[in-house]
Design a protein around this motif. Structure first.
Motif, PDB file in Angstrom:
ATOM      1  N   GLN A  79       7.594 -11.088   3.352  1.00  0.00           N
ATOM      2  CA  GLN A  79       7.174  -9.821   2.762  1.00  0.00           C
ATOM      3  C   GLN A  79       5.648  -9.747   2.722  1.00  0.00           C
ATOM      4  OE1 GLN A  79       9.558  -8.731  -0.834  1.00  0.00           O
ATOM      5  NE2 GLN A  79      10.477 -10.749  -0.518  1.00  0.00           N
ATOM      6  N   PHE A  80       5.137  -8.534   2.922  1.00  0.00           N
ATOM      7  CA  PHE A  80       3.685  -8.329   2.939  1.00  0.00           C
ATOM      8  C   PHE A  80       3.196  -7.959   1.543  1.00  0.00           C
ATOM      9  CE2 PHE A  80       0.026  -5.447   3.361  1.00  0.00           C
ATOM     10  CZ  PHE A  80      -0.858  -6.302   4.012  1.00  0.00           C
ATOM     11  N   ASN A  81       2.049  -8.543   1.158  1.00  0.00           N
ATOM     12  CA  ASN A  81       1.446  -8.240  -0.141  1.00  0.00           C
ATOM     13  C   ASN A  81      -0.062  -8.042   0.031  1.00  0.00           C
ATOM     14  OD1 ASN A  81      -0.046  -9.675  -2.709  1.00  0.00           O
ATOM     15  ND2 ASN A  81       1.672  -8.389  -3.347  1.00  0.00           N
ATOM     16  N   ARG A  82      -0.590  -7.017  -0.624  1.00  0.00           N
ATOM     17  CA  ARG A  82      -2.032  -6.771  -0.621  1.00  0.00           C
ATOM     18  C   ARG A  82      -2.519  -6.755  -2.070  1.00  0.00           C
ATOM     19  NH1 ARG A  82      -3.342  -1.604   2.299  1.00  0.00           N
ATOM     20  NH2 ARG A  82      -3.537  -2.942   4.149  1.00  0.00           N
ATOM     21  N   SER A  83      -3.544  -7.539  -2.365  1.00  0.00           N
ATOM     22  CA  SER A  83      -4.095  -7.602  -3.718  1.00  0.00           C
ATOM     23  C   SER A  83      -5.621  -7.527  -3.654  1.00  0.00           C
ATOM     24  CB  SER A  83      -3.657  -8.894  -4.424  1.00  0.00           C
ATOM     25  OG  SER A  83      -4.102 -10.034  -3.698  1.00  0.00           O
ATOM     26  N   TYR A  84      -6.214  -7.165  -4.787  1.00  0.00           N
ATOM     27  CA  TYR A  84      -7.670  -7.010  -4.867  1.00  0.00           C
ATOM     28  C   TYR A  84      -8.227  -8.092  -5.785  1.00  0.00           C
ATOM     29  CZ  TYR A  84      -6.826  -2.473  -2.721  1.00  0.00           C
ATOM     30  OH  TYR A  84      -6.427  -1.467  -1.866  1.00  0.00           O
ATOM     31  N   GLY A  88     -13.896  -7.608  -5.652  1.00  0.00           N
ATOM     32  CA  GLY A  88     -13.698  -6.389  -4.879  1.00  0.00           C
ATOM     33  C   GLY A  88     -13.137  -6.613  -3.487  1.00  0.00           C
ATOM     34  N   SER A  89     -13.000  -7.861  -3.058  1.00  0.00           N
ATOM     35  CA  SER A  89     -12.447  -8.137  -1.737  1.00  0.00           C
ATOM     36  C   SER A  89     -10.937  -7.954  -1.738  1.00  0.00           C
ATOM     37  CB  SER A  89     -12.807  -9.560  -1.293  1.00  0.00           C
ATOM     38  OG  SER A  89     -12.253 -10.506  -2.198  1.00  0.00           O
ATOM     39  N   ILE A  90     -10.420  -7.722  -0.565  1.00  0.00           N
ATOM     40  CA  ILE A  90      -8.979  -7.488  -0.409  1.00  0.00           C
ATOM     41  C   ILE A  90      -8.329  -8.735   0.182  1.00  0.00           C
ATOM     42  CG2 ILE A  90      -7.221  -6.092   0.740  1.00  0.00           C
ATOM     43  CD1 ILE A  90      -9.224  -3.800   0.806  1.00  0.00           C
ATOM     44  N   GLU A  91      -7.230  -9.149  -0.428  1.00  0.00           N
ATOM     45  CA  GLU A  91      -6.475 -10.297   0.073  1.00  0.00           C
ATOM     46  C   GLU A  91      -5.118  -9.826   0.566  1.00  0.00           C
ATOM     47  OE1 GLU A  91      -5.009 -14.774  -1.293  1.00  0.00           O
ATOM     48  OE2 GLU A  91      -5.719 -13.359  -2.794  1.00  0.00           O
ATOM     49  N   GLU A  92      -4.841 -10.065   1.827  1.00  0.00           N
ATOM     50  CA  GLU A  92      -3.563  -9.680   2.428  1.00  0.00           C
ATOM     51  C   GLU A  92      -2.816 -10.949   2.843  1.00  0.00           C
ATOM     52  OE1 GLU A  92      -4.712  -7.089   5.600  1.00  0.00           O
ATOM     53  OE2 GLU A  92      -4.654  -5.307   4.312  1.00  0.00           O
ATOM     54  N   LYS A  93      -1.564 -11.018   2.487  1.00  0.00           N
ATOM     55  CA  LYS A  93      -0.795 -12.219   2.804  1.00  0.00           C
ATOM     56  C   LYS A  93       0.682 -11.874   2.939  1.00  0.00           C
ATOM     57  CE  LYS A  93      -0.392 -13.504  -2.080  1.00  0.00           C
ATOM     58  NZ  LYS A  93      -0.733 -14.496  -3.111  1.00  0.00           N
TER      59      LYS A  93
END
Length: 218
Positions: A79-84, A88-93
């Motif tokens: 599953q894809f998850n995007r967090s901040y 302020g950077s974006i972490e996608e995993k």
């Protein structure tokens, strides 16, 4: 205390087998195991090993009891998850859960049987008890721009003892008057109770097994 009682039941079953058994057997199984919820509905390959006996056999039925080891579980899809982050950077995993639970297993089935020349066909149904030995469940994750996987240990169980039911079809091939070759196809399902679950709620396990074994007629 409950574990002690169930282990005593297991050893009593062994004693009953010793007194009344007509066939002593050993079976190895290859399993497909999955959950009915919690996102862990994808099938995992697992393994089981049982020893047991058949007893009180007559022309049309017999009882069969087994004890041994079985691995249950399931997994989720990636599953894809995007967090901040706080800067302020974006972490996608991507992440997924894998349930891996090892049990001491006990079952007794009531079997209807039909005898042919060198083969006995049977179908059976009966209760099961699983006592948790240990759990190796985990979450896996990797960044969207990398395939490097990191793991975090977790627990999906909330009860060390679970109850269920087993249905089975199979056959004995009578090699001679003492030895049998055994084929068994089984479906095991936990009762829906506080058997397996986490913060996502309660769910239960399903396991399909095909096993091969040998039996010795006393």
């Amino acid at each position: 205390m409950k574990k002690i009682v169930l282990v005593v039941i297991a050893f009593l079953s062994i004693g009953i087998c010793d007194m009344y058994s007509q066939v002593i057997k050993m079976e190895h199984g290859a399993n497909l195991t999955w959950m009915d919820g919690g996102g862990l509905t994808k099938k995992n390959l697992s393994y089981s090993f049982m020893i047991g006996c058949d007893y009180l056999e007559n022309d049309w039925m017999m009882l069969s009891s087994e004890i041994g080891y079985i691995k249950r579980g399931g997994r989720s899809v990636w599953q894809f998850n995007r967090s901040y982050n706080s800067d302020g950077s974006i972490e996608e995993k991507y992440f997924r859960g894998i349930a891996d639970l090892n049990y001491f297993h006990i079952n007794t089935t009531f079997r209807f049987k039909h005898d042919l020349k060198n083969v006995t066909l049977f179908m059976g149904l009966g209760p099961t008890i699983d006592i948790l030995i240990n759990e190796n469940s985990k979450y896996e994750q990797h960044p969207a721009n990398s395939n490097k996987i990191t793991t975090t240990k977790t627990d999906f169980h909330n009860s060390n003892v679970i109850y269920g039911i087993k249905s089975e079809l199979g056959m004995y091939y009578h090699i001679n008057n003492k030895w049998d070759a055994i084929l068994n196809i089984s479906y095991l399902r936990n009762f829906k109770c506080r058997s397996v679950g986490n913060n996502n709620g309660l769910f239960y396990n399903k396991t399909a097994t095909i096993s091969l074994g040998v039996g010795y007629r006393i």
